[in-house]
Every structure is written in structure tokens, then in C-alpha cells.
Scaffold this active site. Structure first.
Site, PDB file in Angstrom:
ATOM      1  N   GLN A 209       0.836  -1.201   0.000  1.00  0.00           N
ATOM      2  CA  GLN A 209       0.000   0.000   0.000  1.00  0.00           C
ATOM      3  C   GLN A 209       0.872   1.252   0.000  1.00  0.00           C
ATOM      4  O   GLN A 209       0.357   2.359  -0.066  1.00  0.00           O
ATOM      5  CB  GLN A 209      -0.890   0.016   1.250  1.00  0.00           C
ATOM      6  CG  GLN A 209      -1.932  -1.083   1.283  1.00  0.00           C
ATOM      7  CD  GLN A 209      -2.645  -1.172   2.625  1.00  0.00           C
ATOM      8  OE1 GLN A 209      -2.620  -2.216   3.271  1.00  0.00           O
ATOM      9  NE2 GLN A 209      -3.291  -0.101   3.066  1.00  0.00           N
ATOM     10  N   ARG A 322      -5.102   6.715  17.427  1.00  0.00           N
ATOM     11  CA  ARG A 322      -6.414   6.745  16.782  1.00  0.00           C
ATOM     12  C   ARG A 322      -7.479   6.080  17.652  1.00  0.00           C
ATOM     13  O   ARG A 322      -8.657   6.442  17.584  1.00  0.00           O
ATOM     14  CB  ARG A 322      -6.391   6.149  15.373  1.00  0.00           C
ATOM     15  CG  ARG A 322      -7.629   6.518  14.560  1.00  0.00           C
ATOM     16  CD  ARG A 322      -7.552   6.072  13.109  1.00  0.00           C
ATOM     17  NE  ARG A 322      -7.075   7.104  12.205  1.00  0.00           N
ATOM     18  CZ  ARG A 322      -7.850   7.999  11.584  1.00  0.00           C
ATOM     19  NH1 ARG A 322      -9.148   8.011  11.758  1.00  0.00           N
ATOM     20  NH2 ARG A 322      -7.328   8.886  10.764  1.00  0.00           N
ATOM     21  N   THR A 454      -3.458  11.357  10.814  1.00  0.00           N
ATOM     22  CA  THR A 454      -3.106  12.231  11.934  1.00  0.00           C
ATOM     23  C   THR A 454      -1.648  12.682  11.833  1.00  0.00           C
ATOM     24  O   THR A 454      -1.258  13.648  12.468  1.00  0.00           O
ATOM     25  CB  THR A 454      -3.397  11.550  13.279  1.00  0.00           C
ATOM     26  OG1 THR A 454      -2.752  10.274  13.285  1.00  0.00           O
ATOM     27  CG2 THR A 454      -4.888  11.361  13.465  1.00  0.00           C
ATOM     28  N   GLU A 725     -12.734   2.749   5.481  1.00  0.00           N
ATOM     29  CA  GLU A 725     -12.723   2.195   6.833  1.00  0.00           C
ATOM     30  C   GLU A 725     -14.018   2.368   7.635  1.00  0.00           C
ATOM     31  O   GLU A 725     -14.405   1.453   8.370  1.00  0.00           O
ATOM     32  CB  GLU A 725     -11.573   2.814   7.640  1.00  0.00           C
ATOM     33  CG  GLU A 725     -10.203   2.420   7.144  1.00  0.00           C
ATOM     34  CD  GLU A 725      -9.119   3.318   7.713  1.00  0.00           C
ATOM     35  OE1 GLU A 725      -9.112   4.520   7.365  1.00  0.00           O
ATOM     36  OE2 GLU A 725      -8.313   2.841   8.510  1.00  0.00           O
TER      37      GLU A 725
HETATM   38  N1  MTE Z   1     -11.288  -2.830   0.240  1.00  0.00           N
HETATM   39  C1  MTE Z   1     -10.751  -3.888  -0.381  1.00  0.00           C
HETATM   40  N2  MTE Z   1     -11.496  -4.539  -1.291  1.00  0.00           N
HETATM   41  N3  MTE Z   1      -9.499  -4.324  -0.103  1.00  0.00           N
HETATM   42  C2  MTE Z   1      -8.709  -3.687   0.833  1.00  0.00           C
HETATM   43  O1  MTE Z   1      -7.565  -4.090   1.066  1.00  0.00           O
HETATM   44  N4  MTE Z   1      -8.554  -1.857   2.482  1.00  0.00           N
HETATM   45  C3  MTE Z   1      -9.298  -0.944   3.369  1.00  0.00           C
HETATM   46  C4  MTE Z   1     -10.346  -0.177   2.579  1.00  0.00           C
HETATM   47  N5  MTE Z   1     -11.112  -1.056   1.757  1.00  0.00           N
HETATM   48  C5  MTE Z   1      -9.258  -2.560   1.524  1.00  0.00           C
HETATM   49  C6  MTE Z   1     -10.567  -2.144   1.166  1.00  0.00           C
HETATM   50  C7  MTE Z   1      -8.459  -0.001   4.084  1.00  0.00           C
HETATM   51  S1  MTE Z   1      -7.688  -0.504   5.496  1.00  0.00           S
HETATM   52  C8  MTE Z   1      -8.325   1.291   3.671  1.00  0.00           C
HETATM   53  S2  MTE Z   1      -7.436   2.425   4.577  1.00  0.00           S
HETATM   54  C9  MTE Z   1      -8.930   1.772   2.425  1.00  0.00           C
HETATM   55  O2  MTE Z   1      -9.655   0.756   1.750  1.00  0.00           O
HETATM   56  C10 MTE Z   1      -7.823   2.318   1.522  1.00  0.00           C
HETATM   57  O3  MTE Z   1      -8.276   2.730   0.293  1.00  0.00           O
HETATM   58  P1  MTE Z   1      -8.969   4.151   0.023  1.00  0.00           P
HETATM   59  O4  MTE Z   1      -8.214   5.174   0.805  1.00  0.00           O
HETATM   60  O5  MTE Z   1      -8.831   4.326  -1.432  1.00  0.00           O
HETATM   61  O6  MTE Z   1     -10.382   4.014   0.489  1.00  0.00           O
HETATM   62 MO1  MOS Z   2      -6.066   1.280   6.179  1.00  0.00          MO
HETATM   63  S1  MOS Z   2      -5.785   0.399   8.027  1.00  0.00           S
HETATM   64  O1  MOS Z   2      -5.625   2.848   6.787  1.00  0.00           O
HETATM   65  O2  MOS Z   2      -4.650   0.704   5.384  1.00  0.00           O
END
Ligand code: MTE
Ligand code: MOS
Length: 776
Positions: A209, A322, A454, A725
Site C-alpha cells: 500500500q 487513533r 493524523t 474504513e
Molecule cells: N477494500 C478492499 N477490497 N481491499 C482492501 O484491502 N482496504 C481498506 C479499505 N477497503 C481494503 C478495502 C483499508 S484498510 C483502507 S485504509 C482503504 O480501503 C484504503 O483505500 P482508500 O483510501 O482508497 O479508500
Molecule cells: Mo487502512 S488500516 O488505513 O490501510
């Protein structure tokens, strides 16, 4: 075009466009790193892991490893030209290979590099390691009892006079809640492939990521500069926070081997080794003391959040921070003092996981709401409502940020009506009065989640947009795709900005060579940040093309109007491809780097004050369950969700995120249990012993709706809100519904105080305890 005008209203934004890779996902043709064609001579690395939770390493004998078939060599700490460290906190507390001591069962000792993966994997077990055992702690309570050594500085948030608040409260409850951890169980495990280049160069394909951090780590490990390292990722098979920092190790090992032997190298651990050697969600024990009055209104909260951080700092500081930022969930505390305790334990170093500590903080808040409700004999929903943040007063958080966009009242009211909560609660009470063995429960819980990193400097993003002579568009940005639909959302933004179809926009893999110094795709802010950066790049190219068209067609810039498919200049339509071609011939730059930084936010950790969140996302859910009081088994019968994503960039993707987030949250809170044995070994390291939800665990009635009236009060991209999230925490209503069902065995007079995960065993034990206590 006004730089700050983000009210995009064209063809594709705000529509349910399907995920760009959906057909490839379902047909198996989406390329993941393990599917890539391997360069000739690719080597395979495998990690050898410690089998002690805390010990001195007396000696390691590699003879049998080196003699094993296909083995090219062994990588140890001595082979590292630069730093033997992959700690994202830069505290130098996370060695790639242990030296002198091991701090948890599963810590990497060395890597074997062989011709095939199987050869490397078999050889990794052949070293003779001699240890001298040391004392160890694995749980939060043990760590506290052993003196409470911390991996990083704790945080304290304080507002109001807690002593006075407690004194003014006619009632008081003290207690603690244990909240379990969670394995990410991304379907694609950790993986990296490194390809050496000339001079110092190395290209790393990493399931991460955070490509920029992998780049930084690999450079530091190889003692080279960042410009020699390129990190690329087209997509992950899930990350969920587990690839925010945990991919560093694998990328570093692959790069080390690639440079040492000048051959490509790939590393992919088996699932059990992945689960043993990589960090998870932190389990917490929250000790609380809450003062409230006869009406159920909270006067003061004082709580300590102990967390199993593991052996190194990783992200435990920010994660426990958090938790405190969400100690309030949607509730106003007139006086509050909350403190974090990121405890050193001899376990794998815990890390980011969807919600990033927020879910644990909110679960504790829901616990004391429940305590108050059972003490007063009231529906917990009434207590929730009595303590919601106000919209004009009673709206300052423990970190002194005013909640300015509170819509929790409307969300909860609408859901209460659409889910028919009151009538169904009556029906549940009636059912429980008539049935001795099966009992039902129903609960409505709210979510308020702060959006922004943060770590304030993380709230920036870059993008790179090229327009080619034929009018086709190349889109790169710093965000990564892990299934969440970020790539399609940003492509929608760019297609709309130029007024072209999505087929014109080519979505490129994320690479550090295109956009530098990026933030992790995390904190749900991927589309907020990268959507804006890409929009900014498109804006620049459009401004140049507008000026060019004005000159070419001899009119003012105001007379050049962008319309679907191209522009109109003095009433004449010019298609986008023609415009691009004429722009090129007239030497107009058709490429731009875009940038965005989130405005208004600031945060001072030392004083515990600031405005860390740009805005809040809200939601609520109602869950109904049935439990069997003789076995503890249960079913989740119905779930209703109303969730706020502002003006959705893509309702289909957002609903998918809400459904997926809820189910993953439900797994965390019900069936996913991590168990370390007395020897300090994680025993739940495979799907046989660690139960994630299956498709069949999705609630049979699952009504998910977006709060369609919600518009982000801040000028975010398309006025949308982050969605990744926040929906995870909607699953708290499952716990609260199970709690009500258990409470029914003692006529709702005793708070069940179920720890999470609320496994069938815990439901059964809860029923037994309440029956015993009710008998007196
Ligand atoms: N959705 C899918 N399908 N797979 C993932 O790994 N990660 C989650 C969320 N949704 C995730 C997911 C997490 S921890 C976060 S922080 C966000 O997606 C990150 O992506 P975004 O900032 O584009 O929403
Ligand atoms: Mo999501 S725990 O902020 O990668």
C-alpha cells in the site's frame, strides 16, 4: 475553470461504474505479482523463522541449509550493505534478520535463496539454531503486570475537569473490556519480486500500500539512494492495512538477493508463515471509569487503552493514538481523560488494520453505553441518543476539535424508521418472553469516523496525466489499488474533467518513477487525495488547451467551452482528439503533474490539541440475532445500514465497501480469534484454526443504503466522503445485539459485558454467568 471548483457534474462521476478490473477479477485474468512472467534465472527466497518467543541466539549452523538441493546461498544480517532495519517509525527497532536475540516466535533469522521456491522453502527448516531462553510476555495483562514497557511514547487526551465531572455524577461504573486482534487474511499474501538493473538500480514489484516507503527502505537496506530504486504495483489482492508497512521486509529481502547475485528474486511466504511473521490488528484491554446520572447522561470518562504492540514500534503509536481519537465514537463527554499504552510484548509487531485503532476505541465506548443502559434498565439506543454530540453546543472532542458537520441524529432517526427498529425491538422482547432456549437480540449502533492522516504531512498527493496526440489519456497517481476501487474513481474524475469516456483513460500501475514521495494508500483517504491531485493535473492541461483553442479559433478564452467529447469554440465543436493533435502541432505541453494537500488540518501531539480531521464520516446499523442459550451458537438474521459517503463518486463501489467492511468487522467481532499458547507461539495461523467469514456468513437480509442527501460540507472531490474504513465499525451492532440476547436470560438486569470476539463459547459462558448471577 476555477481551480477550487470541484463540483464536477459530467457523465461518469457519481455513477455506478463497475470496477475497472471486475471482469478480470472474476475470470482470473487480473495480473498479480505471482502471475507476472519471471525473468530468466529468477531465484526464490524463503524466510527461516525463530521458534522461540524471546531468546538469545547462541549459534546458527547453516551447513545443512547450504547443502540442500538447489540452494544458491543464505542471506543473513552480514549480507546487508546498509541498514538491517525496516521499521516504518525509523526507530531502528525492526531488523530484517535478528541479530543476537529474537523477540517473538516467528521472527526472521535469515533467508534461503534457491533455484525454486520449493527448494528454498524446504532448506529454510534445516538450520540448527541454539537458543538461550529469556522471560517473555504475550498478552496485554501480562505486559502490564511485568511493568508495562512501551514501544513508543503514549498519548494523553484531556478536556474538562474529570475529578469534578465524576463528583457531579450520581452514578459511576468501572470496568474493563478485552478486544481481540485480527489477521488481515488478504487473499493474496505478502509477495515481492526484485529485478536488478545496471549500476545500483533495482526495480521491485511489491504487494504494498506504500510504494514510496518500500523504495525508501530498499534504498536504506542496500545503502543506495532512492533514485536507484523503482517500486511498482498494479494491484494487491487485498491489503486492509496489512500491506502498509508489512511488505517492507519482503521487498528488502528480494532486493538484497537480487543485487547480491545479480539475478531476479521473488519471495512469497506460505499462509502460515505469513500469519506468523507479519503484524495484525492490535488487541486492546480498556480499563474505564465513567460517571453518569439517572437520565443516562455521561458526566466524565477516564480510561486507559492498553494495546498489544508486539516487539517493535511499527505503527503502534499512531494506531493507539487513533483509538483515543475514537474513544468518543459519536458521544460528547463533558469531561474526559484518555491515555494510550502501546505495550511491548513478545509477539509479532502489530500494525495498521482497517480503522487503525478506531474500532477498538469505539468498541470500548459502546461498552460503557451498554453498562449505563443495563444499570438504568433502559434501551441502549436511548442512552446513545442522550449522549450524541450536539450540532451547535456540546460538540468539542477530547482532542479539542469542534465537530462541525454532525449528521448522526438524522442518520440514526432515518435508520430507526427504515429498519422498523421500535416495532422489531418489541417483537424481540415478546419472542424472548415466550421462548426458553432460543433468544433474540436487536441493537442500533452509530459510527462517527475522522478522516485524514493524523500524521499531517501524509495528507498530500501527486498525479501525472499525459494526453497523447490521438487524444488518449495516461493516468498515474500515488494511490494503490487493493480492490477498494480507487483506480476507477480517479479515472472517473479525469474522464469527467476532460469530458471524455472512461475508455479514453488508461489506468496505469502505481510506480515511484511516475509520482514521487507518495503517502500510503490508507486512512481511507485514497480518493480524497489522489482524486484531487489528478483533477489538478487535468485542470492544468485543460487551461493550456483552452488558451490554445482561443488563439487557434480567434476568440476569447471565455468563448471556449468544454462540452462532452471536446470543446466548443465560437459555437464550433472540436473533438478532444482533434484538439489534442492541434495542441501538439502548436507545441502545447500535453502533460501535467498535479498536486493536492488537505487544507485546514493541524495537530499537536504534545498538547493533545488540534484539528486533526478534515471532516467526519457517519453511519449507523441495526442488527438482529438469534442465539441458542444451550450451545452458544447464533445466527445474524438481519442487518440494516444507513451510511454517509457524502456525494458518492461511485455508489456501486461504495456499497461494496460498506458491505465488505461490515462483514470484515463482523468477522473481527465474532469468529476471528487469535490464540498464543503458553510457549508464545501463535496457534491460529491457518484457515483451519482461524475463522474468517464466508459468503454464507453474509446476513441473509442485508439492506445497505447510502445517505443520499449527504453532501460533504468541505470541498472534497465531487463533495464525496471517504468510505474505506468507516463501515467496518458498523459491525459493532452485532456485538450489541448478541449482548441483548444474552442479557435476556437474566431479564435484562445484568450487563453481559461480552469480550470480543463474541464467539459461540463466549455467548454460552455469558448465558451461564448471567443465569448464575440472576439466581444470586
Ligand atoms: N477494500 C478492499 N477490497 N481491499 C482492501 O484491502 N482496504 C481498506 C479499505 N477497503 C481494503 C478495502 C483499508 S484498510 C483502507 S485504509 C482503504 O480501503 C484504503 O483505500 P482508500 O483510501 O482508497 O479508500
Ligand atoms: Mo487502512 S488500516 O488505513 O490501510
Amino acid at each position: 475553470m476555477n481551480k477550487h471548483d470541484t463540483s464536477i457534474a459530467l457523465a461518469t462521476v457519481h455513477t455506478s461504474t463497475r470496477h475497472d478490473s471486475a471482469p478480470k477479477h472474476v475470470s482470473g485474468s487480473a495480473e498479480y505479482i505471482d502471475d507476472m512472467i519471471e525473468p530468466a534465472g529468477t531465484m526464490h527466497a524463503y524466510l527461516a523463522l525463530s521458534t522461540k518467543p524471546h531468546a538469545e541466539i547462541v549459534s546458527i549452523d547453516y551447513a545443512a541449509v547450504k547443502a540442500s538441493p538447489g540452494v544458491i546461498g543464505v542471506l543473513t544480517a552480514e549480507d546487508i550493505p546498509g541498514e538491517n532495519d525496516v521499521s516504518p517509525s525509523h526507530k531502528h527497532d525492526e531488523p530484517i534478520f535478528a541479530i543476537g536475540k529474537v523477540h517473538f516466535w516467528g521472527q526472521p533469522l535469515f533467508a534461503v535463496v534457491a533455484e525454486t521456491r520449493d527448494q528454498a522453502r524446504r532448506a529454510a527448516h534445516l538450520a540448527k539454531v541454539e537458543y538461550r531462553d529469556l522471560e517473555f510476555v504475550t498478552s496485554v495483562r501480562d505486559a502490564q503486570a511485568a511493568g508495562g514497557k512501551l514501544v513508543t511514547e503514549p498519548l494523553k487526551l484531556e478536556r474538562g475537569d474529570v475529578a469534578a465531572g465524576m463528583a457531579s455524577a450520581s452514578r459511576r461504573v468501572k470496568g474493563s473490556i478485552e478486544i481481540g486482534g485480527q489477521d488481515h487474511f488478504y487473499l493474496e499474501g505478502q509477495i515481492a519480486m526484485a529485478i536488478p538493473g545496471e549500476d545500483e538500480d533495482v526495480t521491485v514489484f511489491a504487494s504494498t500500500q506504500h510504494p514510496s516507503e518500500v523504495q525508501l527502505m530498499v534504498a536504506a537496506v542496500l545503502a543506495i539512494r532512492q533514485h536507484a530504486v523503482t517500486v511498482q504495483i498494479r494491484r494487491m489482492g487485498g491489503g486492509f492495512g496489512g500491506k502498509e508497512t508489512q511488505g517492507n521486509l519482503f521487498a528488502a529481502v528480494a532486493a538484497l538477493a537480487a543485487k547480491k547475485w545479480n539475478r531476479a528474486c521473488k519471495i512469497r511466504p506460505d499462509r502460515d508463515d505469513d500469519m506468523t511473521a507479519t503484524g495484525k490488528r492490535h488487541d486492546f484491554v480498556v480499563d474505564y471509569d465513567v460517571g453518569y446520572d439517572d437520565s443516562g447522561k455521561i458526566h466524565a470518562v477516564d480510561a486507559v487503552y492498553g494495546a498489544r504492540a508486539g516487539f517493535s514500534s511499527d505503527l503502534s503509536g499512531p494506531v493507539t493514538d487513533r483509538a483515543l481519537f475514537h474513544a468518543d465514537n459519536a458521544y460528547w463527554y463533558p469531561a474526559v481523560r484518555v491515555r494510550s499504552q502501546p505495550l511491548y510484548t513478545n509477539t509479532v509487531s502489530n500494525t495498521a488494520f482497517r480503522g487503525f485503532g478506531g474500532p477498538q476505541g469505539m468498541m470500548a465506548a459502546e461498552r460503557w453505553i451498554e453498562d449505563i443502559a443495563y444499570d438504568l434498565g433502559r434501551d441502549p439506543l436511548d442512552i446513545r441518543k442522550a449522549n450524541f454530540y450536539g450540532t451547535t453546543t456540546d460538540n468539542v472532542t477530547p482532542y479539542h476539535q469542534t465537530v462541525g458537520d454532525n449528521i448522526i441524529h438524522r442518520i440514526v432517526d432515518e435508520l430507526e424508521t427504515s429498519a422498523d427498529y421500535q416495532a422489531r425491538r418489541k417483537a424481540v422482547l415478546a419472542f424472548n418472553a415466550e421462548n426458553a432456549i432460543l433468544k433474540k437480540g436487536i441493537a442500533l449502533t452509530p459510527v462517527k469516523f475522522g478522516i485524514s492522516f493524523t500524521a499531517t504531512w501524509y495528507n498530500q498527493a501527486g498525479a501525472l496525466v499525459h494526453v497523447y496526440k490521438d487524444g488518449s489519456i495516461h493516468l498515474s497517481h500515488g494511490g494503490t489499488e487493493m480492490g477498494q476501487g480507487l483506480y476507477i474513481k480517479v479515472a472517473q474524475v479525469v474522464a469527467d474533467a476532460f469530458g471524455v469516456g472512461l475508455d479514453v483513460v488508461k489506468i496505469m500501475a502505481t510506480t515511484t518513477g511516475k509520482v514521487p514521495n507518495t503517502s500510503a494508500t490508507a486512512a481511507s483517504s485514497g480518493s480524497d487525495l489522489n482524486g484531487m491531485a489528478a483533477y489538478d493535473a487535468a485542470r492544468q492541461i485543460k487551461e493550456r488547451l483552452t488558451a490554445h483553442a482561443a488563439k487557434l479559433y480567434e476568440c476569447s478564452e471565455a468563448e471556449v467551452v468544454w462540452v462532452p467529447g471536446g470543446i466548443e469554440a465560437k459555437g464550433k465543436f472540436v473533438g478532444f482528439a482533434e484538439l489534442a493533435a492541434s495542441g501538439y502541432m502548436n507545441r502545447v505541453q500535453l502533460s501535467a503533474a498535479g498536486f493536492y494537500q488537505t487544507p485546514t488540518i493541524h495537530w499537536d501531539r504534545a498538547t493533545g490539541r488540534g484539528h486533526p480531521f478534515y471532516y467526519f464520516a457517519y453511519g449507523a446499523s441495526v442488527t438482529e440475532v438469534t442465539i441458542d442459550t444451550l450451545t452458544g451458537e447464533y445466527t445474524v438474521d438481519r442487518v440494516d445500514v444507513l451510511h454517509d459517503v457524502g456525494r458518492s463518486l461511485n455508489p456501486a463501489i461504495d456499497i461494496g465497501q460498506i458491505e465488505g467492511g461490515f462483514v470484515q468487522g463482523m468477522g473481527w467481532l465474532t469468529t476471528e480469534e487469535l490464540v498464543w499458547d503458553a510457549k508464545g507461539q501463535l496457534r491460529t495461523k491457518a484457515p483451519s484454526t482461524y475463522k474468517i467469514p464466508l459468503a454464507s456468513d453474509v446476513p441473509p437480509i442485508f439492506n445497505v443504503k447510502l445517505a443520499e442527501w449527504s453532501v460533504n460540507a468541505e470541498p472534497t472531490i465531487g463533495r464525496s466522503k471517504a468510505v474505506g474504513e468507516p463501515p467496518f465499525m458498523l459491525a459493532m451492532s452485532v456485538v450489541e445485539a448478541l449482548s441483548m440476547a444474552v442479557a435476556s436470560v437474566a431479564d435484562y438486569k445484568i450487563a453481559p459485558r461480552l469480550n470480543t470476539p463474541v464467539t459461540p463459547e463466549r455467548v454460552l459462558m455469558g448465558c451461564e454467568r448471567l443465569k448464575r448471577e440472576a439466581r444470586g
